[in-house]
Scaffold this motif. Structure first.
Motif, PDB file in Angstrom:
ATOM      1  N   TYR A 107       0.842  -1.186   0.000  1.00 17.91           N
ATOM      2  CA  TYR A 107       0.000   0.000   0.000  1.00 17.91           C
ATOM      3  C   TYR A 107       0.881   1.241   0.000  1.00 17.91           C
ATOM      4  O   TYR A 107       1.903   1.272   0.673  1.00 17.91           O
ATOM      5  CB  TYR A 107      -0.910   0.030   1.240  1.00 17.91           C
ATOM      6  N   PRO A 108       0.471   2.275  -0.727  1.00 17.81           N
ATOM      7  CA  PRO A 108       1.267   3.504  -0.696  1.00 17.81           C
ATOM      8  C   PRO A 108       1.174   4.151   0.683  1.00 17.81           C
ATOM      9  O   PRO A 108       0.151   4.063   1.343  1.00 17.81           O
ATOM     10  CB  PRO A 108       0.613   4.385  -1.768  1.00 17.81           C
ATOM     11  N   PHE A 109       2.239   4.774   1.127  1.00 25.63           N
ATOM     12  CA  PHE A 109       2.212   5.439   2.420  1.00 25.63           C
ATOM     13  C   PHE A 109       2.808   6.828   2.290  1.00 25.63           C
ATOM     14  O   PHE A 109       3.503   7.138   1.333  1.00 25.63           O
ATOM     15  CB  PHE A 109       2.954   4.617   3.484  1.00 25.63           C
ATOM     16  N   TRP A 110       2.482   7.694   3.231  1.00 21.13           N
ATOM     17  CA  TRP A 110       2.954   9.063   3.211  1.00 21.13           C
ATOM     18  C   TRP A 110       3.125   9.561   4.639  1.00 21.13           C
ATOM     19  O   TRP A 110       2.683   8.946   5.588  1.00 21.13           O
ATOM     20  CB  TRP A 110       2.003   9.976   2.437  1.00 21.13           C
ATOM     21  N   CYS A 111       3.789  10.681   4.749  1.00 23.71           N
ATOM     22  CA  CYS A 111       4.056  11.277   6.056  1.00 23.71           C
ATOM     23  C   CYS A 111       3.053  12.397   6.301  1.00 23.71           C
ATOM     24  O   CYS A 111       2.946  13.323   5.504  1.00 23.71           O
ATOM     25  CB  CYS A 111       5.480  11.825   6.108  1.00 23.71           C
ATOM     26  N   GLU A 112       2.321  12.296   7.402  1.00 26.14           N
ATOM     27  CA  GLU A 112       1.337  13.326   7.737  1.00 26.14           C
ATOM     28  C   GLU A 112       2.009  14.611   8.220  1.00 26.14           C
ATOM     29  O   GLU A 112       1.403  15.670   8.197  1.00 26.14           O
ATOM     30  CB  GLU A 112       0.385  12.810   8.806  1.00 26.14           C
TER      31      GLU A 112
END
Length: 81
Positions: free
Chosen positions: A17-22
């Motif tokens: 799954y793609p992930f990102w930094c909040e």
């Protein structure tokens, strides 16, 4: 949990799954997958997207909620009555 490559904050990363930094919005621009895979996979992806968009437009244009009964639901309704 993995450290963000940009700011170092701990971010949750699930494989596949793609992930990102909040915290710093790292990796929000997810790369398109149009060129990934062989020709058959790209054709299949394009057909799925086309069908999905057509189905969305059809459902978006409808004003009433409609459910469709399959064969098993019809047989069950007939046997119940």
């Amino acid at each position: 949990m993995k450290p963000c490559p940009s700011c170092g904050a701990q971010i949750e990363a699930n494989e596949g799954y793609p992930f990102w930094c909040e915290h710093c919005d790292w990796n929000l621009a997810i790369p398109l997958k149009e060129r990934q895979g062989n020709a058959w996979e790209r054709l299949e992806r394009k057909m799925r997207d086309t069908y999905g968009q057509a189905l969305f437009k059809e459902l978006q244009g409808g004003t009433e909620l409609v459910t469709k009964q399959g064969v098993s639901e019809r047989v069950a309704s007939y046997l119940k009555s």
